[in-house]
Scaffold this motif. Structure first.
Motif, PDB file in Angstrom:
ATOM      1  N   SER A  71     -20.830 -61.263  43.525  1.00 52.18           N
ATOM      2  CA  SER A  71     -22.304 -62.363  43.284  1.00 52.18           C
ATOM      3  C   SER A  71     -22.875 -61.103  42.771  1.00 52.18           C
ATOM      4  N   VAL A  96     -26.502 -62.840  39.218  1.00 57.69           N
ATOM      5  CA  VAL A  96     -27.482 -63.298  40.464  1.00 57.69           C
ATOM      6  C   VAL A  96     -28.422 -64.745  39.073  1.00 57.69           C
ATOM      7  N   ALA A  97     -28.820 -64.141  38.554  1.00 50.31           N
ATOM      8  CA  ALA A  97     -30.037 -65.834  38.507  1.00 50.31           C
ATOM      9  C   ALA A  97     -28.933 -67.084  38.082  1.00 50.31           C
ATOM     10  N   ILE A  99     -26.036 -67.646  40.425  1.00 51.46           N
ATOM     11  CA  ILE A  99     -25.696 -68.079  40.895  1.00 51.46           C
ATOM     12  C   ILE A  99     -26.313 -68.780  42.589  1.00 51.46           C
ATOM     13  N   VAL A 101     -25.897 -68.118  47.048  1.00 49.92           N
ATOM     14  CA  VAL A 101     -25.104 -67.287  47.712  1.00 49.92           C
ATOM     15  C   VAL A 101     -26.141 -67.989  49.273  1.00 49.92           C
TER      16      VAL A 101
END
Lengths: 335, 297, 263
Positions: A71, A96-97, A99, A101
């Motif tokens: 990530s 990150v935009a 995925i 978590v």
């Protein structure tokens, strides 16, 4: 073109050591000792779009380290990683935009805010277009039955409710990849079923790629076709559940319900694993002993009310891996 | 199972259509950074206002503590008369600028002040998982209103000094004072950022930064010229506190710099160094984030 | 006795663990003291008029203040506050020791442990480099130790009062916010008390707060001459006894309130 590519990933940590006791504390004033821990020792795997991967291993094996590297939070020592075509740690914001978590024990929602305000805030943080946000939000609220919870501050939610809200929150921006770290931990049976069902639908109907890290083997059995087992920083196995079973042992279980409470049961080809009242669990190797022959012998020699054959529970398989002294087999384990 | 979900979906749809969430549709579209920042601030302020009595008491307490500070300065002046050629009104001007700036910085940079807590609980990872700059998220995370107590005392001191001093306030003096306050606030903000950056390396001993934050506030309350030479140099070249308080006040009062011999034009321009300091400390923050991401928590 | 000793030793070990914190704390306080010294130096250079204290005495006073700072901290017990907020205060209330004395001893331990880690290094450095003077005489030194012990007892009783006040959320919080301004002013931690205006001196003499800082400092310097020192210590101890009794009384009222409301 794999969606996630991991090649020879290596990561080590340096930890400071504390010596216990008063004398140690005084000595610690002068000098600190350091310890090197190898979390990942050259693992490699790839994931195509839409796969649902079970990522298991004992505590400290390197699972959360892998997730953090994928990530973009953590930078590895060496190795190559590509997520959606980009290197996650050099393109953190772009990666990150796309995925999502979820950490089972920590919520990403704001503690004092009503759930709906956390959702709104996240939509703005992730720059989700208004129409898409409304559609996602309504759909997720419906699927996870969140409507009665929307106005409640997160700190007042139960664990199961919070997990459902966290799952919804993480999907508001329509991520392509989802990392789930212990999503069913602490949930009751109904909660676990709901979460598993939700994940499966997400994967099958929306094609969201999922990496699931969990200690609950029922999760794995229900959801995952593919499993990667990590042990001491190395890849132990990368394959299907069947291959996992086969790798560790080829045994089967025979569960016998006897007619009488304390009736004896034994057989030269089978080993007694456990005995509880009428129920006896036997272990045998189907390669050496024919199941049909064994069943016939047992029925002939004992008073049997009921019996059935099953595979050993995944928990035991995995526990044996965790406790095993075998070196991790990286390439040969992959079928 | 299917029946359950279908039923749930129908119920949810009914509920949603009955009460279309007003907050959700109004408060939307603030995705750009400044608006998002103010959105965060609004949340922080609202949650503080929930405990109104507590907030009032904290502000009052802060006000009293700061008031005793300035009262002690007054007491010392009434005993000694002057301070190395400086009068009470002039020291009140120094005090007013520094206190106001520090109060602003304290309230606005609270996120950085509390950052060591976030690192300890592992909350920073969550910030890294969001597609926004980490500094932005920490900065927006918290605003502390109770510092208004110190702000009030600072403004009172400023007003009193303004009335008592024979200075041409319009427009140059006021502009310079405002610039000094803004830039001093930037300097203190930068110091809080640097203090937070330290936590990437260690969570212990970061209170050393109090030397320059709270210590800086205390130092800046008096003119720099009263301190020893090495101390003055520290607060000009290492932590440029003098540039944002001492020199602009010299410019306002029209005084020469007897202590360090700097030219007059420098006095009015010096505050901008405070802004530069903040920008540099944000770069250092990025460096700290990089370190965190290489070594894990 | 054993549980109270255990509390003390645990606190000591905990403080040792944080070596960087200890060093940072010392450095911060040395910095602080220097600022104060320079400010007063500036004032003393600006006026030739005779003052109730000489500049060297002020310097010693300031450094004693910095060294003893942790001894004179009067805030409520942070652990108790956390327990009240978390709701786990019930565990505290069922312990087999008298609650007031448990808290009081904890307060004393909290003040005693930092003595070695903070006060000694600061005072040594200040004495060697920054102009702090030795005690005025051996008698003064002995009386100073006595007075400091009394100050610890006094400050602990104030701190225990603050802790007890936490039972009353609003007024307790209020007292905890408003008290510092008053106590810091009247204990000499802000300015040496003799330097405050003359019209405030009678109030200073009566209030207990000077016993938390001013009294031991001035006994050390001989500013309170040895003949009057014992009287000053008596003042400290008398107020300590009064505050202890007050604290116990308030605590009992508070506990009864809790029981009545059902916790």
């Amino acid at each position: 073109m794999p969606q996630i590519l991991v090649e020879s990933l290596v990561k080590t940590f340096h930890l400071a050591e504390r010596v216990p006791g008063t004398w140690g504390a005084l000595a610690g004033l002068a000098r600190r000792r350091h310890r090197t821990v190898t979390a990942l020792n050259g693992i490699s795997f790839t994931l195509r779009e839409g796969e649902l991967l079970g990522y298991i291993g004992p505590n400290g094996a390197g699972k959360s380290t892998t997730v953090k590297i994928l990530s973009g939070i953590l930078v590895p020592d060496s190795g190559r990683v590509e997520v959606l075509g980009k290197v996650p740690w050099t393109h953190r914001i772009e990666t990150v935009a796309q995925i999502g978590v979820v950490f089972g024990q920590r919520t990403q929602l704001w503690w004092d805010l009503p759930v709906i305000e956390s959702f709104d805030l996240l939509a703005d943080i992730y720059r989700v277009p208004a129409a898409l946000y409304r559609r996602n939000r309504d759909e997720l609220v419906g699927l996870l039955d969140l409507a009665p919870l929307l106005d409640t501050p997160v700190r007042q939610l139960s664990l199961g409710q919070r997990m459902r809200c966290d799952l919804a929150a993480t999907l508001l921006h329509s991520p392509k990849i989802l990392y789930l770290d212990e999503p069913t931990i602490g949930l009751d049976a109904v909660g676990k079923l709901a979460v598993r069902d939700f994940i499966r639908r997400l994967n099958r109907e929306r094609g969201v790629t999922v990496i699931l890290t969990t200690h609950d083997m029922d999760d794995i059995e229900v959801l995952c076709e593919r499993v990667i087992v990590i042990h001491e920083g190395g890849l132990f196995l990368d394959g299907t559940l069947k291959q996992l079973r086969g790798r560790v042992s080829s045994e089967r279980r025979l569960i016998v319900d006897l007619a009488r409470e304390n009736g004896p049961i034994n057989d030269p080809d089978a080993e007694l694993v456990s005995r509880q009242g009428r129920r006896a669990t036997l272990r045998f190797d189907p390669a050496r002993v024919s199941p049909a022959g064994l069943i016939a012998r047992i029925v002939a020699n004992h008073e049997v009310a009921d019996l059935f054959v099953e595979n050993p529970p995944i928990e035991e398989i995995v526990a044996r891996i965790y406790g095993s002294a075998c070196a991790p087999l990286s390439r040969s384990a992959r079928q | 199972m299917c029946a359950l979900t279908r039923g749930a979906v129908l119920r949810a749809r009914k509920k949603l259509s009955m009460c279309a969430h007003p907050m959700s549709s109004i408060r939307h579209g603030s995705a750009c950074a400044p608006l998002l920042y103010f959105r965060y601030i609004g949340i922080s302020i609202r949650s503080q206002m929930q405990y109104r009595a507590s907030f009032l008491m904290m502000s009052l307490g802060m006000f009293l503590i700061t008031a005793t500070e300035i009262l002690s300065i007054w007491a010392l002046f009434s005993r000694f008369g002057s301070l190395r050629g400086w009068r009470l009104e002039e020291v009140a001007l120094f005090y007013g600028i520094v206190s106001t700036a520090f109060a602003i910085a304290e309230s606005v940079s609270r996120g950085f002040d509390l950052f060591d807590r976030m690192i300890r609980t592992g909350g920073f990872d969550r910030l890294l998982l969001r597609p926004r700059s980490t500094a932005f998220q920490v900065a927006a995370g918290d605003w502390q209103l109770m510092r208004v107590g110190r702000l009030a005392v600072g403004l009172i001191a400023l007003t009193w000094a303004g009335l008592k001093l024979d200075v041409r306030w319009f427009p140059g003096g006021l502009a310079l004072a405002a610039l000094a306050i803004l830039c001093a606030a930037c300097l203190f903000y930068g110091l809080f950022v640097l203090q937070a950056t330290l936590t990437f390396w260690t969570v212990e001993g970061i209170e050393i930064a109090n030397c320059v934050t709270y210590g800086g506030n205390e130092t800046g309350q008096y003119p720099l010229s009263i301190y020893r030479p090495w101390f003055r140099k520290f607060f000009v070249f290492v932590v440029p506190l003098a540039c944002v308080t001492y020199f602009p006040v010299l410019a306002i009062l029209g005084r020469e710099d007897a202590a360090l011999g700097t030219p007059r034009w420098f006095h009015a321009a010096a505050p901008l160094i405070g802004i530069a300091f903040l920008l540099v400390s944000l770069r250092v923050w990025q460096f700290g984030v990089r370190h965190y991401r290489s070594t894990g928590s | 006795m054993r549980p109270y000793l255990a509390v003390l030793s645990a606190r000591f070990r905990m403080l040792l663990q944080y070596r960087a914190a200890a060093l940072a704390g010392c450095a911060t306080q040395l910095f602080w003291g220097l600022i104060r010294v320079m400010i007063f130096e500036g004032f003393y250079l600006s006026s030739a008029a005779p003052q109730p204290m000489s500049f060297p005495q002020v310097v010693t006073y300031i450094w004693l203040g910095q060294g003893m700072l942790l001894l004179t901290m009067f805030g409520p017990d942070a652990e108790v506050r956390a327990m009240i907020q978390a709701g786990t205060i019930a565990y505290e209330l069922v312990r087999p020791v008298r609650l007031y004395w448990l808290w009081y001893c904890r307060a004393i331990a909290a003040r005693f442990a930092p003595l070695l880690l903070r006060a000694v290094p600061i005072l040594i450095v200040a004495g060697v480099f920054f102009g702090m003077r030795a005690p005025a005489s051996r008698g003064c030194a002995a009386l100073w130790i006595l007075s400091t012990a009394a100050a610890v007892l006094l400050t602990s009783s104030v701190a225990t009062l603050m802790t007890i006040s936490l039972f009353w959320t609003i007024s307790g919080e209020g007292m905890n916010r408003i008290a510092p301004a008053i106590i810091w002013t009247f204990s000499g931690l802000l300015i040496p008390l003799p330097l405050l205006p003359n019209w405030v001196q009678p109030a200073i003499r009566v209030l207990p707060f000077r016993g938390m800082g001013d009294t031991p400092f001035r006994v050390y310097m001989g500013h309170i001459p040895p003949e009057q020192a014992l009287l000053a210590v008596a003042h400290q101890l008398a107020w300590t006894a009064a505050l202890v009794l007050l604290g116990q009384w308030i605590l009992n009222r508070g506990l009864r309130r809790l029981v009545v409301q059902g916790g």
